[in-house]
Write a protein that holds these residues in place. Structure first.
Motif, mmCIF file in Angstrom:
data_model
loop_
_atom_site.group_PDB
_atom_site.id
_atom_site.type_symbol
_atom_site.label_atom_id
_atom_site.label_comp_id
_atom_site.label_asym_id
_atom_site.label_seq_id
_atom_site.Cartn_x
_atom_site.Cartn_y
_atom_site.Cartn_z
ATOM 1 N N GLU A 1 96.475 49.891 40.328
ATOM 2 C CA GLU A 1 95.123 50.438 40.172
ATOM 3 C C GLU A 1 95.189 51.924 39.832
ATOM 4 O O GLU A 1 94.425 52.412 38.995
ATOM 5 C CB GLU A 1 94.323 50.214 41.453
ATOM 6 C CG GLU A 1 94.082 48.748 41.765
ATOM 7 C CD GLU A 1 93.582 48.531 43.187
ATOM 8 O OE1 GLU A 1 93.486 49.512 43.963
ATOM 9 O OE2 GLU A 1 93.314 47.371 43.530
ATOM 10 N N SER A 2 96.095 52.639 40.487
ATOM 11 C CA SER A 2 96.243 54.077 40.218
ATOM 12 C C SER A 2 96.701 54.321 38.791
ATOM 13 O O SER A 2 96.154 55.179 38.092
ATOM 14 C CB SER A 2 97.260 54.696 41.182
ATOM 15 O OG SER A 2 96.814 54.636 42.499
ATOM 16 N N LYS B 1 97.535 54.907 32.236
ATOM 17 C CA LYS B 1 98.956 54.739 31.945
ATOM 18 C C LYS B 1 99.372 53.283 31.766
ATOM 19 O O LYS B 1 100.461 53.011 31.268
ATOM 20 C CB LYS B 1 99.806 55.355 33.075
ATOM 21 C CG LYS B 1 99.573 56.824 33.283
ATOM 22 C CD LYS B 1 99.993 57.603 32.062
ATOM 23 C CE LYS B 1 99.811 59.098 32.254
ATOM 24 N NZ LYS B 1 100.153 59.849 31.064
ATOM 25 N N ILE B 2 98.518 52.345 32.172
ATOM 26 C CA ILE B 2 98.868 50.936 32.112
ATOM 27 C C ILE B 2 97.591 50.124 31.875
ATOM 28 O O ILE B 2 96.507 50.534 32.308
ATOM 29 C CB ILE B 2 99.590 50.513 33.419
ATOM 30 C CG1 ILE B 2 100.367 49.217 33.239
ATOM 31 C CG2 ILE B 2 98.652 50.457 34.595
ATOM 32 C CD1 ILE B 2 101.318 48.920 34.373
ATOM 33 N N SER B 3 97.718 49.022 31.172
ATOM 34 C CA SER B 3 96.551 48.197 30.857
ATOM 35 C C SER B 3 96.408 47.050 31.865
ATOM 36 O O SER B 3 97.376 46.690 32.543
ATOM 37 C CB SER B 3 96.699 47.604 29.449
ATOM 38 O OG SER B 3 97.715 46.614 29.446
ATOM 39 N N ILE C 1 99.346 44.924 33.947
ATOM 40 C CA ILE C 1 99.293 44.668 35.390
ATOM 41 C C ILE C 1 99.436 43.174 35.648
ATOM 42 O O ILE C 1 100.206 42.746 36.522
ATOM 43 C CB ILE C 1 97.990 45.209 36.007
ATOM 44 C CG1 ILE C 1 97.984 46.735 35.959
ATOM 45 C CG2 ILE C 1 97.805 44.700 37.440
ATOM 46 C CD1 ILE C 1 96.656 47.366 36.341
ATOM 47 N N GLN C 2 98.718 42.369 34.876
ATOM 48 C CA GLN C 2 98.785 40.918 35.025
ATOM 49 C C GLN C 2 100.196 40.405 34.781
ATOM 50 O O GLN C 2 100.678 39.535 35.500
ATOM 51 C CB GLN C 2 97.792 40.234 34.083
ATOM 52 C CG GLN C 2 97.838 38.726 34.131
ATOM 53 C CD GLN C 2 97.554 38.175 35.517
ATOM 54 O OE1 GLN C 2 96.691 38.677 36.220
ATOM 55 N NE2 GLN C 2 98.286 37.152 35.911
ATOM 56 N N ARG C 3 100.860 40.940 33.766
ATOM 57 C CA ARG C 3 102.229 40.501 33.468
ATOM 58 C C ARG C 3 103.165 40.805 34.632
ATOM 59 O O ARG C 3 103.994 39.987 35.016
ATOM 60 C CB ARG C 3 102.728 41.157 32.188
ATOM 61 C CG ARG C 3 104.109 40.688 31.807
ATOM 62 C CD ARG C 3 104.455 41.015 30.393
ATOM 63 N NE ARG C 3 105.834 40.652 30.124
ATOM 64 C CZ ARG C 3 106.574 41.188 29.187
ATOM 65 N NH1 ARG C 3 106.048 42.078 28.368
ATOM 66 N NH2 ARG C 3 107.816 40.832 29.016
ATOM 67 N N PRO D 1 96.987 62.148 45.541
ATOM 68 C CA PRO D 1 96.410 62.150 46.890
ATOM 69 C C PRO D 1 95.523 60.930 47.177
ATOM 70 O O PRO D 1 95.364 60.544 48.326
ATOM 71 C CB PRO D 1 95.581 63.433 46.948
ATOM 72 C CG PRO D 1 95.772 64.142 45.683
ATOM 73 C CD PRO D 1 96.630 63.321 44.781
ATOM 74 N N ARG D 2 94.971 60.303 46.166
ATOM 75 C CA ARG D 2 94.134 59.125 46.391
ATOM 76 C C ARG D 2 94.961 57.924 46.837
ATOM 77 O O ARG D 2 94.419 56.963 47.350
ATOM 78 C CB ARG D 2 93.334 58.769 45.142
ATOM 79 C CG ARG D 2 92.177 59.744 44.925
ATOM 80 C CD ARG D 2 91.558 59.513 43.604
ATOM 81 N NE ARG D 2 92.320 60.308 42.637
ATOM 82 C CZ ARG D 2 91.856 60.697 41.477
ATOM 83 N NH1 ARG D 2 90.660 60.375 41.111
ATOM 84 N NH2 ARG D 2 92.595 61.434 40.687
ATOM 85 N N ARG D 3 96.285 57.995 46.626
ATOM 86 C CA ARG D 3 97.156 56.906 47.043
ATOM 87 C C ARG D 3 97.618 57.084 48.480
ATOM 88 O O ARG D 3 98.169 56.186 49.072
ATOM 89 C CB ARG D 3 98.397 56.840 46.143
ATOM 90 C CG ARG D 3 98.082 56.304 44.784
ATOM 91 C CD ARG D 3 99.233 55.566 44.164
ATOM 92 N NE ARG D 3 100.301 55.168 45.022
ATOM 93 C CZ ARG D 3 100.351 54.029 45.720
ATOM 94 N NH1 ARG D 3 99.371 53.195 45.699
ATOM 95 N NH2 ARG D 3 101.406 53.750 46.457
ATOM 96 N N ILE D 4 97.414 58.269 49.038
ATOM 97 C CA ILE D 4 97.916 58.569 50.383
ATOM 98 C C ILE D 4 96.828 58.220 51.385
ATOM 99 O O ILE D 4 95.696 58.679 51.300
ATOM 100 C CB ILE D 4 98.322 60.042 50.494
ATOM 101 C CG1 ILE D 4 99.427 60.346 49.483
ATOM 102 C CG2 ILE D 4 98.761 60.373 51.911
ATOM 103 C CD1 ILE D 4 99.751 61.811 49.337
#
Length: 64
Positions: A6-7, A13-15, A19-21, A56-59
């Motif tokens: 999600e981040s 940076k990623i589609s 993510i599904q793959r 910081p949103r991941r922490i």
């Protein structure tokens, strides 16, 4: 805490397809971490992954 996929998606940076793959590989028994697979498949660079991990949103903050 925001999941790494999600981040990376929020940061552009990623589609969703990438993510599904990655999650599909994990569902089929790939034991690597999400970020390891993303780098191995050249979806993101190591620099992008490290930047994302420091976001910081991941922490998770514990409230006392």
């Amino acid at each position: 805490m925001e999941r790494i996929g999600e981040s990376l998606k929020r940061m552009g940076k990623i589609s969703p397809e990438q993510i599904q793959r990655i999650t599909s590989l994990q569902d089929r028994g790939d034991k690597r971490l999400f970020g390891e697979i993303a780098v191995d498949l050249d979806f993101v660079s190591v620099s992008d992954l490290l930047f994302c991990l420091r976001d910081p949103r991941r922490i998770e903050h514990e409230v006392t």
